[in-house]
Design a protein around this motif. Structure first.
Motif, PDB file in Angstrom:
ATOM      1  N   LEU A  36       0.840  -1.203   0.000  1.00 32.42           N
ATOM      2  CA  LEU A  36       0.000   0.000   0.000  1.00 32.42           C
ATOM      3  C   LEU A  36       0.869   1.245   0.000  1.00 32.42           C
ATOM      4  O   LEU A  36       1.790   1.361   0.807  1.00 32.42           O
ATOM      5  N   GLY A  37       0.566   2.150  -0.894  1.00 34.99           N
ATOM      6  CA  GLY A  37       1.288   3.411  -0.935  1.00 34.99           C
ATOM      7  C   GLY A  37       0.754   4.387   0.100  1.00 34.99           C
ATOM      8  O   GLY A  37      -0.108   4.064   0.917  1.00 34.99           O
ATOM      9  N   LYS A  38       1.255   5.584   0.030  1.00 37.28           N
ATOM     10  CA  LYS A  38       0.879   6.651   0.955  1.00 37.28           C
ATOM     11  C   LYS A  38      -0.560   7.099   0.693  1.00 37.28           C
ATOM     12  O   LYS A  38      -0.977   7.230  -0.452  1.00 37.28           O
ATOM     13  N   GLU A  39      -1.317   7.339   1.755  1.00 38.20           N
ATOM     14  CA  GLU A  39      -2.658   7.917   1.629  1.00 38.20           C
ATOM     15  C   GLU A  39      -2.520   9.384   1.247  1.00 38.20           C
ATOM     16  O   GLU A  39      -1.640  10.082   1.761  1.00 38.20           O
ATOM     17  N   ASN A  55      -7.240   9.029  -1.167  1.00 34.14           N
ATOM     18  CA  ASN A  55      -6.865   8.123  -2.248  1.00 34.14           C
ATOM     19  C   ASN A  55      -5.553   7.431  -1.906  1.00 34.14           C
ATOM     20  O   ASN A  55      -4.747   7.950  -1.133  1.00 34.14           O
ATOM     21  N   GLN A  56      -5.365   6.292  -2.540  1.00 32.71           N
ATOM     22  CA  GLN A  56      -4.166   5.508  -2.289  1.00 32.71           C
ATOM     23  C   GLN A  56      -3.928   4.602  -3.491  1.00 32.71           C
ATOM     24  O   GLN A  56      -4.873   4.115  -4.110  1.00 32.71           O
ATOM     25  N   LEU A  57      -2.673   4.391  -3.784  1.00 30.30           N
ATOM     26  CA  LEU A  57      -2.288   3.460  -4.835  1.00 30.30           C
ATOM     27  C   LEU A  57      -1.716   2.219  -4.156  1.00 30.30           C
ATOM     28  O   LEU A  57      -1.119   2.316  -3.076  1.00 30.30           O
ATOM     29  N   ALA A  58      -1.907   1.073  -4.767  1.00 30.02           N
ATOM     30  CA  ALA A  58      -1.358  -0.169  -4.221  1.00 30.02           C
ATOM     31  C   ALA A  58      -0.875  -1.035  -5.375  1.00 30.02           C
ATOM     32  O   ALA A  58      -1.405  -0.958  -6.487  1.00 30.02           O
ATOM     33  N   MET A  59       0.143  -1.832  -5.091  1.00 28.17           N
ATOM     34  CA  MET A  59       0.591  -2.790  -6.097  1.00 28.17           C
ATOM     35  C   MET A  59       0.723  -4.151  -5.433  1.00 28.17           C
ATOM     36  O   MET A  59       0.929  -4.263  -4.226  1.00 28.17           O
ATOM     37  N   MET A  60       0.586  -5.171  -6.265  1.00 31.01           N
ATOM     38  CA  MET A  60       0.618  -6.534  -5.737  1.00 31.01           C
ATOM     39  C   MET A  60       0.927  -7.506  -6.857  1.00 31.01           C
ATOM     40  O   MET A  60       0.899  -7.147  -8.036  1.00 31.01           O
ATOM     41  N   GLN A  61       1.175  -8.722  -6.450  1.00 32.24           N
ATOM     42  CA  GLN A  61       1.318  -9.825  -7.391  1.00 32.24           C
ATOM     43  C   GLN A  61       0.317 -10.890  -6.981  1.00 32.24           C
ATOM     44  O   GLN A  61       0.087 -11.104  -5.793  1.00 32.24           O
ATOM     45  N   LEU A 111      -4.409   7.066 -15.098  1.00 31.74           N
ATOM     46  CA  LEU A 111      -2.961   7.204 -14.932  1.00 31.74           C
ATOM     47  C   LEU A 111      -2.492   8.643 -15.069  1.00 31.74           C
ATOM     48  O   LEU A 111      -1.342   8.949 -14.786  1.00 31.74           O
ATOM     49  N   LYS A 112      -3.397   9.547 -15.459  1.00 29.71           N
ATOM     50  CA  LYS A 112      -3.066  10.971 -15.580  1.00 29.71           C
ATOM     51  C   LYS A 112      -3.417  11.752 -14.313  1.00 29.71           C
ATOM     52  O   LYS A 112      -3.074  12.921 -14.193  1.00 29.71           O
ATOM     53  N   LYS A 113      -4.094  11.099 -13.365  1.00 32.46           N
ATOM     54  CA  LYS A 113      -4.488  11.779 -12.130  1.00 32.46           C
ATOM     55  C   LYS A 113      -3.257  11.995 -11.246  1.00 32.46           C
ATOM     56  O   LYS A 113      -2.389  11.136 -11.145  1.00 32.46           O
ATOM     57  N   GLU A 114      -3.230  13.163 -10.594  1.00 29.53           N
ATOM     58  CA  GLU A 114      -2.063  13.548  -9.799  1.00 29.53           C
ATOM     59  C   GLU A 114      -1.706  12.530  -8.719  1.00 29.53           C
ATOM     60  O   GLU A 114      -0.540  12.212  -8.522  1.00 29.53           O
ATOM     61  N   PHE A 115      -2.705  12.010  -7.993  1.00 28.09           N
ATOM     62  CA  PHE A 115      -2.381  11.089  -6.910  1.00 28.09           C
ATOM     63  C   PHE A 115      -1.809   9.773  -7.448  1.00 28.09           C
ATOM     64  O   PHE A 115      -0.981   9.144  -6.802  1.00 28.09           O
ATOM     65  N   ILE A 116      -2.217   9.394  -8.644  1.00 24.07           N
ATOM     66  CA  ILE A 116      -1.682   8.162  -9.234  1.00 24.07           C
ATOM     67  C   ILE A 116      -0.260   8.398  -9.719  1.00 24.07           C
ATOM     68  O   ILE A 116       0.618   7.571  -9.500  1.00 24.07           O
ATOM     69  N   ILE A 117      -0.009   9.538 -10.335  1.00 26.92           N
ATOM     70  CA  ILE A 117       1.359   9.878 -10.762  1.00 26.92           C
ATOM     71  C   ILE A 117       2.285   9.908  -9.548  1.00 26.92           C
ATOM     72  O   ILE A 117       3.380   9.344  -9.569  1.00 26.92           O
ATOM     73  N   LYS A 121       5.464   7.327  -8.681  1.00 30.03           N
ATOM     74  CA  LYS A 121       6.809   7.803  -8.316  1.00 30.03           C
ATOM     75  C   LYS A 121       7.244   7.189  -6.987  1.00 30.03           C
ATOM     76  O   LYS A 121       8.388   6.779  -6.837  1.00 30.03           O
ATOM     77  N   GLU A 122       6.310   7.125  -6.040  1.00 31.72           N
ATOM     78  CA  GLU A 122       6.616   6.541  -4.735  1.00 31.72           C
ATOM     79  C   GLU A 122       7.065   5.072  -4.899  1.00 31.72           C
ATOM     80  O   GLU A 122       7.981   4.623  -4.224  1.00 31.72           O
TER      81      GLU A 122
END
Length: 125
Positions: A36-39, A55-61, A111-117, A121-122
């Motif tokens: 989980l990325g930064k809120e 909002n928050q971005l997350a990545m997983m496998q 993918l153009k939204k600021e929080f996603i960009i 980067k995070e």
């Protein structure tokens, strides 16, 4: 079975602290390897409700298919309290979107939204 890289976005503008925490717990339960990325506090885009979002971005496998992942995410949204009637009122109790699956970009405009960009980067992506 192959592991698939997934990028997801999480957002709520209602009971933000409670709802984001519940979504994080449910995501972590269903996808133990999720990162989980930064809120982030963000302003609403394209809805008639001035309430800010968390909002928050997350990545997983995962070994799950796109359809299986989307079903899990939809179930989590419902568990957090999302109901179809709320959307027209600008009430977003929980919105979880699958943005990428391996190299396939599923939500190009997101993918153009600021929080996603900022989240990309995070994560160093």
């Amino acid at each position: 079975m192959k592991q698939h890289f997934c990028l997801i976005s999480i957002g709520t503008n209602t009971n933000r602290v409670k709802n984001i925490k519940l979504a994080q717990e449910l995501l972590s339960f269903n996808f133990p390897q999720i990162h989980l990325g930064k809120e982030m506090d963000t302003e609403p885009i394209g809805i008639n409700n001035p309430a800010h979002f968390t909002n928050q971005l997350a990545m997983m496998q995962t070994k799950l298919s796109i359809e299986e992942i989307r079903q899990v995410l939809k179930n989590i949204e419902i568990q957090v309290g999302r109901i179809p009637e709320d959307k027209e009122k600008g009430i977003i109790k929980m919105d979880i979107d699958l943005l990428m699956y391996d190299s396939a970009i599923l939500k190009v405009s997101d993918l153009k939204k600021e929080f996603i960009i900022a989240g990309l980067k995070e994560f160093g992506l």
